[in-house]
Design an enzyme around this catalytic site. Structure first.
Site, short mmCIF file in Angstrom:
data_model
loop_
_atom_site.label_atom_id
_atom_site.label_comp_id
_atom_site.label_asym_id
_atom_site.label_seq_id
_atom_site.Cartn_x
_atom_site.Cartn_y
_atom_site.Cartn_z
N SER A 135 34.86 31.94 -22.10
CA SER A 135 34.21 32.08 -20.79
C SER A 135 32.92 31.27 -20.82
CB SER A 135 33.88 33.56 -20.54
OG SER A 135 32.98 33.70 -19.47
N TYR A 148 30.16 41.67 -23.23
CA TYR A 148 31.22 40.73 -22.83
C TYR A 148 30.82 39.31 -23.24
CZ TYR A 148 34.36 37.89 -20.03
OH TYR A 148 35.28 36.96 -19.62
N1 LIG Z 1 38.22 36.02 -14.02
C1 LIG Z 1 37.11 35.52 -14.50
O1 LIG Z 1 36.09 35.38 -13.78
C2 LIG Z 1 37.03 35.03 -15.92
C3 LIG Z 1 36.05 34.08 -16.23
C4 LIG Z 1 35.98 33.62 -17.54
C5 LIG Z 1 36.86 34.08 -18.49
N2 LIG Z 1 37.80 35.03 -18.16
C6 LIG Z 1 38.71 35.48 -19.20
O2 LIG Z 1 40.01 35.06 -18.84
C7 LIG Z 1 40.98 35.89 -19.46
C8 LIG Z 1 42.01 36.31 -18.43
O3 LIG Z 1 41.36 37.11 -17.46
P1 LIG Z 1 41.79 37.12 -15.93
O4 LIG Z 1 40.63 36.65 -15.15
O5 LIG Z 1 43.08 36.44 -15.76
O6 LIG Z 1 41.89 38.69 -15.68
P2 LIG Z 1 43.13 39.66 -15.43
O7 LIG Z 1 43.91 39.20 -14.27
O8 LIG Z 1 42.53 41.02 -15.39
O9 LIG Z 1 44.04 39.48 -16.74
C9 LIG Z 1 43.79 40.16 -17.93
C10 LIG Z 1 45.07 40.22 -18.72
O10 LIG Z 1 44.81 40.87 -19.97
C11 LIG Z 1 45.84 41.83 -20.19
N3 LIG Z 1 45.35 42.94 -20.99
C12 LIG Z 1 44.27 43.71 -20.75
N4 LIG Z 1 44.16 44.67 -21.67
C13 LIG Z 1 45.21 44.50 -22.54
C14 LIG Z 1 45.66 45.19 -23.70
N5 LIG Z 1 44.99 46.24 -24.20
N6 LIG Z 1 46.78 44.76 -24.32
C15 LIG Z 1 47.47 43.70 -23.82
N7 LIG Z 1 47.09 43.01 -22.73
C16 LIG Z 1 45.98 43.40 -22.10
C17 LIG Z 1 46.21 42.30 -18.79
O11 LIG Z 1 47.54 42.84 -18.79
P3 LIG Z 1 47.91 44.39 -18.72
O12 LIG Z 1 46.86 45.08 -17.91
O13 LIG Z 1 49.27 44.38 -18.10
O14 LIG Z 1 47.93 44.82 -20.15
C18 LIG Z 1 46.16 41.00 -18.02
O15 LIG Z 1 47.39 40.34 -18.14
C19 LIG Z 1 40.19 37.05 -20.09
O16 LIG Z 1 40.05 36.81 -21.46
C20 LIG Z 1 38.85 36.97 -19.39
O17 LIG Z 1 37.81 37.49 -20.20
C21 LIG Z 1 37.90 35.50 -16.89
#
Ligand SMILES: NC(=O)c1ccc[n+]([C@@H]2O[C@H](COP(=O)([O-])OP(=O)(O)OC[C@H]3O[C@@H](n4cnc5c(N)ncnc54)[C@H](OP(=O)(O)O)[C@@H]3O)[C@@H](O)[C@H]2O)c1
Length: 253
Positions: A135, A148
């Site tokens: 991130s 985080y």
């Molecule tokens: N959105 C942003 O602004 C942003 C910015 C920078 C970086 N990121 C990073 O990008 C990555 C993806 O995030 P996203 O934005 O796509 O959010 P998201 O839509 O909430 O996706 C998160 C994913 O992680 C999975 N997950 C959560 N807890 C888990 C567990 N205990 N075991 C297995 N899977 C798990 C969820 O699946 P289930 O709930 O089905 O398990 C979901 O598929 C993350 O690492 C986040 O920190 C996000």
């Protein structure tokens, strides 16, 4: 059997990685997807033209790694691409947040990502790619999002060092460092701190497209958008005191 392994594939960027990888990688026999929500993974499976193998489970528990390892051995799999996208954040002051959430972020963002990487490396050969979703929060300490940001600094540092370790094997590692992206992330994290931040929200498809392109070009870091690129430069050149002041202003804490 040539495969891609993608964690966090039930929503957001992980899901988008699966969609775009199925189009970009021509010679994959299967895409293996990992997340807890089975029905979401089933929906994804129906959508993709490449066969999908579902590993529905919690990356905080040992059984999921055992299932994946067993399948890797049984199928004599060669991993062409590993994407570690599973992760979550919880905004708020550390003193106000639940300890389970604080440690949960470290568990998923750091420990699970490290375990998955370590598990998959023996199944990767020259030319394989590792994409670690970090991130832009990794670039500097973030008051109001402290644990985080620290967990993502770990991913950022680990990825760049791992890249150097794996160079001799011809395996490249790319740390993906987006700013805010429009996904379900904020349902769990809480709202974006600060007025007008919604304008910074990037689309997941654009972030993932660039990440995959940067991985193909073996870039160490993938940063989407000029604002986040400027943040990265600022974090490198600004003195600590000014950086801390800027982060406090940005996060309005
Ligand atoms: N959105 C942003 O602004 C942003 C910015 C920078 C970086 N990121 C990073 O990008 C990555 C993806 O995030 P996203 O934005 O796509 O959010 P998201 O839509 O909430 O996706 C998160 C994913 O992680 C999975 N997950 C959560 N807890 C888990 C567990 N205990 N075991 C297995 N899977 C798990 C969820 O699946 P289930 O709930 O089905 O398990 C979901 O598929 C993350 O690492 C986040 O920190 C996000």
């Amino acid at each position: 059997m040539k495969i891609a392994v993608i964690t966090g594939a039930s929503s957001g960027m992980g899901r988008e990685f699966a969609v775009q990888v199925s189009k970009l990688y021509r010679n994959l026999d299967e895409i293996w997807v990992v997340a807890r929500r089975t029905e979401r993974l089933e929906e994804l499976k129906k959508k993709l033209t490449v066969p999908v193998r579902i590993f529905d489970g919690d990356l905080g528990r040992d059984y999921i790694y055992e299932r994946i390892e067993k399948s890797l051995d049984q199928k004599q799999a060669k991993i062409r691409l590993l994407v570690n996208a599973a992760g979550y954040g919880k905004m708020g002051f550390t003193e106000k947040l639940d300890s389970l959430d604080l440690c949960g972020m470290i568990q998923l963002n750091c420990i699970a990502l490290t375990k998955m990487t370590h598990l998959c490396l023996p199944y990767m050969e020259r030319g394989a790619r590792v994409v670690q979703v970090a991130s832009a929060a990794a670039f500097a300490p973030q008051p109001g999002f402290a644990v985080y940001a620290a967990s993502k600094s770990y991913v950022y540092s680990f990825s760049r060092a791992l890249r150097m370790e794996l160079k001799k094997h011809g395996i490249s590692v790319t740390a993906v460092c987006p700013g805010p992206v429009d996904t379900e992330f904020f349902d769990r994290a809480g709202s974006l701190p600060g007025k007008g931040k919604e304008g910074l929200l990037a689309e997941e498809a654009s972030v993932v497209r660039l990440a995959l392109l940067d991985a193909v070009w073996r870039k160490p870091v993938s940063v989407y958008g000029s604002t986040m690129k400027l943040c990265r430069i600022g974090a490198k050149i600004l003195p600590d005191g000014i950086l801390a002041w800027a982060m406090k202003k940005l996060n309005q804490v």
